[in-house]
Design a protein around this motif. Structure first.
Motif, PDB file in Angstrom:
ATOM      1  N   VAL A  64       0.596  -1.235   0.186  1.00 17.87           N
ATOM      2  CA  VAL A  64      -0.003  -0.075   0.057  1.00 17.87           C
ATOM      3  C   VAL A  64       0.863   1.098   0.065  1.00 17.87           C
ATOM      4  O   VAL A  64       1.884   1.397   0.734  1.00 17.87           O
ATOM      5  N   GLU A  65       0.471   2.156  -0.939  1.00 19.29           N
ATOM      6  CA  GLU A  65       1.437   3.411  -0.935  1.00 19.29           C
ATOM      7  C   GLU A  65       0.470   4.471  -0.778  1.00 19.29           C
ATOM      8  O   GLU A  65      -0.867   4.577  -1.354  1.00 19.29           O
ATOM      9  N   TYR A  66       0.847   5.557  -0.287  1.00 25.33           N
ATOM     10  CA  TYR A  66       0.118   6.879  -0.014  1.00 25.33           C
ATOM     11  C   TYR A  66       0.790   8.177  -0.956  1.00 25.33           C
ATOM     12  O   TYR A  66       2.039   8.089  -0.850  1.00 25.33           O
ATOM     13  N   SER A  67      -0.143   8.887  -1.186  1.00 23.30           N
ATOM     14  CA  SER A  67       0.426   9.809  -1.945  1.00 23.30           C
ATOM     15  C   SER A  67      -0.351  11.274  -1.898  1.00 23.30           C
ATOM     16  O   SER A  67      -1.630  10.924  -1.602  1.00 23.30           O
ATOM     17  N   LEU A  68      -0.214  12.255  -2.164  1.00 24.42           N
ATOM     18  CA  LEU A  68      -0.898  13.560  -1.981  1.00 24.42           C
ATOM     19  C   LEU A  68      -1.795  13.742  -3.355  1.00 24.42           C
ATOM     20  O   LEU A  68      -1.554  13.391  -4.542  1.00 24.42           O
ATOM     21  N   THR A  69      -3.076  14.036  -3.072  1.00 26.22           N
ATOM     22  CA  THR A  69      -3.985  14.261  -4.063  1.00 26.22           C
ATOM     23  C   THR A  69      -3.731  15.935  -4.413  1.00 26.22           C
ATOM     24  O   THR A  69      -2.932  16.579  -3.799  1.00 26.22           O
ATOM     25  N   SER A  70      -4.393  16.455  -5.511  1.00 27.08           N
ATOM     26  CA  SER A  70      -4.184  17.738  -5.840  1.00 27.08           C
ATOM     27  C   SER A  70      -4.577  18.508  -4.834  1.00 27.08           C
ATOM     28  O   SER A  70      -3.975  19.667  -4.422  1.00 27.08           O
ATOM     29  N   LYS A  71      -5.832  18.340  -3.995  1.00 27.02           N
ATOM     30  CA  LYS A  71      -6.262  18.981  -2.802  1.00 27.02           C
ATOM     31  C   LYS A  71      -5.271  19.244  -1.759  1.00 27.02           C
ATOM     32  O   LYS A  71      -4.895  19.925  -1.115  1.00 27.02           O
ATOM     33  N   GLY A  72      -4.677  17.821  -1.449  1.00 29.96           N
ATOM     34  CA  GLY A  72      -3.412  17.648  -0.567  1.00 29.96           C
ATOM     35  C   GLY A  72      -2.250  18.534  -0.778  1.00 29.96           C
ATOM     36  O   GLY A  72      -1.598  19.390  -0.105  1.00 29.96           O
ATOM     37  N   GLU A  73      -2.147  18.649  -2.274  1.00 30.85           N
ATOM     38  CA  GLU A  73      -0.756  19.509  -2.737  1.00 30.85           C
ATOM     39  C   GLU A  73      -1.163  20.960  -2.481  1.00 30.85           C
ATOM     40  O   GLU A  73      -0.160  21.696  -2.125  1.00 30.85           O
ATOM     41  N   ALA A  74      -2.236  21.424  -2.536  1.00 32.12           N
ATOM     42  CA  ALA A  74      -2.679  22.787  -2.483  1.00 32.12           C
ATOM     43  C   ALA A  74      -2.504  23.066  -0.924  1.00 32.12           C
ATOM     44  O   ALA A  74      -2.305  24.508  -0.885  1.00 32.12           O
ATOM     45  N   LEU A  75      -2.443  22.217   0.005  1.00 29.48           N
ATOM     46  CA  LEU A  75      -1.953  22.620   1.467  1.00 29.48           C
ATOM     47  C   LEU A  75      -0.583  22.651   1.612  1.00 29.48           C
ATOM     48  O   LEU A  75      -0.089  23.365   2.703  1.00 29.48           O
ATOM     49  N   ILE A  76       0.119  22.363   0.762  1.00 30.54           N
ATOM     50  CA  ILE A  76       1.728  22.345   0.996  1.00 30.54           C
ATOM     51  C   ILE A  76       2.385  23.784   1.067  1.00 30.54           C
ATOM     52  O   ILE A  76       3.206  23.930   2.220  1.00 30.54           O
ATOM     53  N   PRO A  77       1.859  24.597   0.398  1.00 29.67           N
ATOM     54  CA  PRO A  77       2.259  26.102   0.692  1.00 29.67           C
ATOM     55  C   PRO A  77       2.329  26.484   2.129  1.00 29.67           C
ATOM     56  O   PRO A  77       2.833  27.208   2.673  1.00 29.67           O
ATOM     57  N   ILE A  78       1.090  26.291   2.567  1.00 25.49           N
ATOM     58  CA  ILE A  78       0.497  26.490   4.025  1.00 25.49           C
ATOM     59  C   ILE A  78       1.301  25.856   4.953  1.00 25.49           C
ATOM     60  O   ILE A  78       1.885  26.294   5.792  1.00 25.49           O
ATOM     61  N   ILE A  79       1.875  24.360   4.550  1.00 23.60           N
ATOM     62  CA  ILE A  79       2.455  23.651   5.744  1.00 23.60           C
ATOM     63  C   ILE A  79       3.987  24.273   5.504  1.00 23.60           C
ATOM     64  O   ILE A  79       4.772  24.155   6.428  1.00 23.60           O
ATOM     65  N   ASP A  80       4.508  24.634   4.421  1.00 25.16           N
ATOM     66  CA  ASP A  80       5.561  25.340   4.215  1.00 25.16           C
ATOM     67  C   ASP A  80       5.905  26.407   4.928  1.00 25.16           C
ATOM     68  O   ASP A  80       6.989  26.955   5.662  1.00 25.16           O
ATOM     69  N   LEU A  81       4.857  27.228   4.962  1.00 18.58           N
ATOM     70  CA  LEU A  81       4.883  28.542   5.588  1.00 18.58           C
ATOM     71  C   LEU A  81       4.848  28.169   6.955  1.00 18.58           C
ATOM     72  O   LEU A  81       5.637  29.037   7.866  1.00 18.58           O
ATOM     73  N   MET A  82       4.484  27.284   7.726  1.00 15.01           N
ATOM     74  CA  MET A  82       4.540  26.950   9.045  1.00 15.01           C
ATOM     75  C   MET A  82       5.635  26.605   9.543  1.00 15.01           C
ATOM     76  O   MET A  82       6.226  26.736  10.570  1.00 15.01           O
ATOM     77  N   GLU A  83       6.523  25.817   8.463  1.00 16.19           N
ATOM     78  CA  GLU A  83       7.767  25.321   8.637  1.00 16.19           C
ATOM     79  C   GLU A  83       8.693  26.547   8.909  1.00 16.19           C
ATOM     80  O   GLU A  83       9.588  26.670   9.860  1.00 16.19           O
ATOM     81  N   GLU A  84       8.746  27.412   7.979  1.00 17.44           N
ATOM     82  CA  GLU A  84       9.485  28.848   7.933  1.00 17.44           C
ATOM     83  C   GLU A  84       8.924  29.431   9.256  1.00 17.44           C
ATOM     84  O   GLU A  84      10.050  30.161   9.899  1.00 17.44           O
ATOM     85  N   PHE A  85       7.931  29.503   9.499  1.00 19.56           N
ATOM     86  CA  PHE A  85       7.531  30.306  11.000  1.00 19.56           C
ATOM     87  C   PHE A  85       8.125  29.683  12.030  1.00 19.56           C
ATOM     88  O   PHE A  85       8.726  30.108  13.157  1.00 19.56           O
ATOM     89  N   GLY A  86       7.956  28.257  12.155  1.00 16.16           N
ATOM     90  CA  GLY A  86       8.534  27.600  13.331  1.00 16.16           C
ATOM     91  C   GLY A  86      10.289  27.709  13.541  1.00 16.16           C
ATOM     92  O   GLY A  86      10.897  27.851  14.466  1.00 16.16           O
ATOM     93  N   LYS A  87      10.975  27.664  12.324  1.00 19.35           N
ATOM     94  CA  LYS A  87      12.231  27.846  12.040  1.00 19.35           C
ATOM     95  C   LYS A  87      12.521  29.270  12.402  1.00 19.35           C
ATOM     96  O   LYS A  87      13.635  29.536  13.233  1.00 19.35           O
ATOM     97  N   ARG A  88      11.904  30.403  12.335  1.00 17.60           N
ATOM     98  CA  ARG A  88      12.064  31.777  12.468  1.00 17.60           C
ATOM     99  C   ARG A  88      11.849  31.867  14.233  1.00 17.60           C
ATOM    100  O   ARG A  88      12.545  32.686  14.685  1.00 17.60           O
ATOM    101  N   PHE A  89      10.714  31.474  14.423  1.00 18.09           N
ATOM    102  CA  PHE A  89      10.358  31.905  15.939  1.00 18.09           C
ATOM    103  C   PHE A  89      10.268  30.710  17.042  1.00 18.09           C
ATOM    104  O   PHE A  89      10.017  30.769  18.124  1.00 18.09           O
TER     105      PHE A  89
END
Length: 119
Positions: free
Chosen positions: A89-114
């Protein structure tokens, strides 16, 4: 302001409070201790269950299964079963899941910064 029923926001509230609804909807589909990390880990490539479990470390089998099912139900990940023995069984992102990645990337940057700063 917001009227929430057992299934989420009622239709009238969605129309009247569209901005708040958008935030609440996103928060709802990402609610869960591990969902952000699962989505982040899947952004690079398809992953098998044990790869995800190993990456997350301290997650129980039951918790991981629940989080994956919820992500699949919400249309954020695909679950592909290969007709092999033992089953793969393999799991992958859907296009809807991919649309959330920029939000998660911003969360990552926020966490690194603060993340390590104390006010």
């Amino acid at each position: 302001m917001s009227r929430i029923c057992k299934d989420g926001f009622d239709e009238e509230c969605i129309k009247e409070q569209r901005e708040v609804y958008g935030i609440a909807y996103t928060q709802n589909i990402l609610s869960g201790r591990w969902k952000y990390l699962i989505l982040w880990f899947l952004k690079f490539k398809e992953r098998r269950y044990n790869e995800i479990k190993t990456f997350l470390g301290g997650i129980s089998q039951g918790s991981l299964t629940k989080q994956l099912r919820e992500l699949e139900t919400d249309g954020l990940i695909n679950r592909k079963i290969y007709p092999e023995v033992p089953p793969r069984v393999e799991y992958s992102l859907t296009s809807k899941g991919e649309a959330l990645i920029p939000i998660i990337d911003l969360m990552e940057e926020f966490g690194k910064r603060f993340g390590d700063k104390v006010d």
